[in-house]
Design an enzyme around this catalytic site. Structure first.
Site, PDB file in Angstrom:
ATOM      1  N   CYS A   1     112.262  36.270 121.229  1.00 15.11           N
ATOM      2  CA  CYS A   1     112.496  35.445 120.041  1.00 15.11           C
ATOM      3  C   CYS A   1     112.303  33.951 120.348  1.00 15.11           C
ATOM      4  CB  CYS A   1     113.884  35.768 119.492  1.00 15.11           C
ATOM      5  SG  CYS A   1     114.066  35.389 117.750  1.00 15.11           S
TER       6      CYS A   1
ATOM      7  N   HIS B   1     114.809  42.175 119.419  1.00  9.27           N
ATOM      8  CA  HIS B   1     116.068  42.262 120.136  1.00  9.27           C
ATOM      9  C   HIS B   1     116.747  43.533 119.704  1.00  9.27           C
ATOM     10  CE1 HIS B   1     117.951  40.216 116.643  1.00  9.27           C
ATOM     11  NE2 HIS B   1     116.895  39.471 116.683  1.00  9.27           N
TER      12      HIS B   1
END
Lengths: 260, 406
Positions: free
Chosen positions: A96, A200
């Site tokens: 991310c 994630h």
């Protein structure tokens, strides 16, 4: 697989880049070493400290806008150390905001475009709306990994430079959020001993063979002893099933919209 | 009150009744929605002529609201409140409309809705607890809420504020306010406050309070302070001695008492006595009877900060623990936070991974070396564990388990 020193798993700036359970990725790598009788430890690099060049794995996680700017400043100051470590074979795994920071530039929360670390050629800009939800990625075949499952939550759109390859093709969700020239959607980035991804969940607990790929790079083997991952396999089956249902619903909705 | 407002209240109550008798819910949300659809200015009307205090925080707002209401009642002040936890405009309208008499309203308000209700309610007091990450998939990040609170404080010079001096985001939000009473509650959860809210440099926490070396932003001096089991006030020390469990409830109580004492002028000892014996707040800390006759205690944990506090409280006890986790919209759809919570504190206890996301919990426990069983039904899981059992539940698991005990 014999090593004299423990495997050092670096958790980079967990107080800045740890918004989405990113510690879980470090925990999984350490545990999967220990369960095979390989000594391993988590080395936390606190924000404000320089990155050491002596770690085996550098984990960069997700973070809020201000934290990302701070992390970027600290990382740029340490880029020589990171170059030395990579020259010695260290592995980089970024999620991310961490993925965005590895690139050449990214847009901060206030719209400013800031320099990234420049480890790989990719650029991130703000997109319209956030990409949120379950993701399924078919990884690059050269990695010989099974399907990846994860959860994404980001506003960035990441474009890979010419000749830079993604981690895989997105079959459910958004990933980098920018269509490639062939119309496909891809996630993350894949380079020499470097992987970046928007997934994630955290991603390594859900995808043990991705964790083992990173450990194999560190330990210099592609034949790690299999571990009894019964629970994880059940979780993977459940998540992949849910994500595919969601993907089918989204495609039906898109078809209805295009028909008008 | 206008005829339209009276019609709205009547129709809303009817809708709420219909929702309750058909078993669809507590009826508060639907009843409030009907009310606001008929009379959009209903909040102004039901709030007018009252002294309104608004309580908000990521964690503890329901309990703090109840404690403040009880502290005022102990001084003989009739109080109305949204005690079911319906904390958005529809719920506020329903609660106030149901109870038109009391001149004082203590209202829990969802963090994101604070800016939208201060004016319609003509609120005189904001009570602000803490801001930590919570359901990132739904609401975005901590910063965006702090920005909105700050705008409210800056644009309402007559609004009094009682706020937690130990939370950097809260302090930054409250900076522009002119009438502030600080209470230092301590900062057990710092993971969302690494950088300075004012200038984004790293915060220094080395002295157990926060300070920014770059711009000088720092923890303000607080006349009220939580010191273990004691609230330190300018007039002296008050023993909390709460029936409610845990360090987090002492923080809620200290915040509520500071508001009662500093803003409403209630005698400190009387206010503390008024909340001491409260044992349950909106189903929190209630019990469920198990098939074998034992009672299991049910706790709500909504986010990493809340979970961490609950686990710290459980760690030294010898209870069995059921972890019941869902990932619906109201729980947060992304259970990544499981890895931000130190479940390792449960090692050695009988533990069950439960709820719709039992497998996510189980994998987390496995990597934390916490031995456990997997049972999706939390009551069946509780029944299978020995001795005293505590069920720690995410939001939708919690509301399901405690239905009927609010």
């Amino acid at each position: 697989m014999t090593r004299e020193s423990p495997v050092r798993i670096g958790l980079v700036y967990p107080d800045l880049l740890g918004t989405y359970g990113d510690r879980g990725n470090a925990l999984v790598l350490v545990e999967r070493c220990r369960r095979r009788g390989v000594e391993a430890e988590i080395v936390e690099v606190a924000a404000g400290e320089p990155l050491p060049d002596s770690l085996d794995v550098y984990l960069f996680g997700g973070g809020e806008d201000d934290a990302q700017v701070m992390a970027a400043a600290g990382m740029r100051a340490s880029s020589a150390a990171l170059d030395r470590a990579r020259g010695g074979g260290a592995v980089v795994f970024a999620v991310c905001a961490g993925l965005q920071l590895l690139g050449t530039s990214y847009a901060a929360g206030d719209g400013d475009v800031l320099d990234g670390l420049g480890l790989v050629e990719l650029e991130t800009r703000a997109g319209e709306g956030r990409c949120i939800g379950e993701v399924v990625v078919e990884p690059d075949p050269s990695l010989r990994l099974r399907t990846l499952t994860g959860f994404e939550n980001h506003g960035g759109r990441t474009r890979l430079g010419p000749g830079v390859g993604p981690l895989g093709r997105v079959t459910v969700g958004h990933g980098n959020g920018v269509p490639e020239s062939d119309g496909a959607t891809v996630d993350g980035v894949l380079a020499d001993r470097l992987i970046g991804t928007y997934l994630h969940g955290p991603v390594l607990p859900r995808n043990p063979d991705l964790a083992d790929l990173l450990l194999g790079w560190v330990l210099g083997t592609d034949a790690l002893t299999p571990l009894g991952d019964t629970l994880v396999e059940e979780l993977r089956a459940e998540r992949l099933h849910e994500a595919r249902l969601r993907g089918r619903r989204a495609r039906r909705r898109d078809r209805r919209l295009t028909r008008g | 009150m206008s005829l339209r407002a009276r019609v709205a209240l009547g129709a809303g109550r009817a809708a709420g009744w219909a929702s309750r008798v058909t078993g669809r819910g507590a009826g508060t949300q639907v009843s409030g929605r009907v009310m606001l659809a008929i009379a959009p200015d209903l909040l102004e009307q039901v709030g007018s002529g009252r002294r309104c205090a608004i309580v908000s925080a990521t964690n503890g707002k329901t309990t703090t609201t109840r404690l403040l209401a009880e502290a005022l009642r102990s001084a003989g002040i009739p109080v109305t409140s949204n005690h079911t936890g319906a904390n958005m405009p529809a719920g506020l309208a329903a609660a106030l409309g149901r109870d038109p008499e009391p001149r004082v309203a203590v209202l829990e308000v969802d963090e994101r809705w604070v800016p939208r209700v201060v004016d319609p309610l003509a609120a005189e007091l904001l009570v602000l607890g803490n801001l930590t990450r919570d359901q990132l998939d739904r609401f975005g990040e901590v910063r965006s809420i702090a920005v909105r609170w700050r705008e409210v404080c800056g644009s309402h010079p007559n609004l009094a504020v009682v706020a937690n001096a130990s939370d950097p985001h809260v302090v930054w939000s409250v900076e522009p306010a002119t009438d502030v009473t600080w209470v230092a509650l301590g900062a057990p959860w710092r993971s969302d406050a690494a950088t300075c809210p004012r200038c984004a440099a790293l915060l220094d926490w080395s002295a157990d309070t926060f300070a920014c070396r770059a711009c000088g932003f720092a923890q303000p001096d607080a006349p009220y302070r939580l010191d273990g089991e004691v609230l330190v006030t300018p007039e002296g020390r008050i023993d909390l001695d709460l029936a409610l469990p845990g360090a987090w409830n002492r923080m809620n109580a200290a915040l509520a008492l500071t508001a009662a004492i500093a803003h409403f002028g209630i005698d400190a000892e009387r206010a503390a006595a008024g909340i001491r014996d409260l044992e349950m707040v909106s189903g929190r800390f209630s019990t469920r009877r198990l098939a074998d006759g034992r009672d299991a205690r049910v706790l709500l944990a909504k986010n990493p900060a809340g979970w961490t506090e609950v686990l710290r409280w459980l760690a030294p006890t010898d209870t069995s623990v059921v972890l019941a986790v869902n990932a619906h919209l109201a729980d947060g759809r992304d259970p990544s936070w499981l890895f931000d919570v130190p479940y390792e504190l449960l090692r050695g206890k009988p533990v069950a991974a439960s709820g719709e996301r039992a497998l996510d919990v189980a994998v987390r426990l496995d990597y934390g070396d916490v031995s456990h069983v997997v049972e999706r039904d939390p009551l069946r899981a509780a029944n299978g564990l020995p001795g005293e059992v505590v069920v720690v539940a995410s939001y939708t698991q919690f509301t399901h388990l405690t239905r009927g005990s609010w």
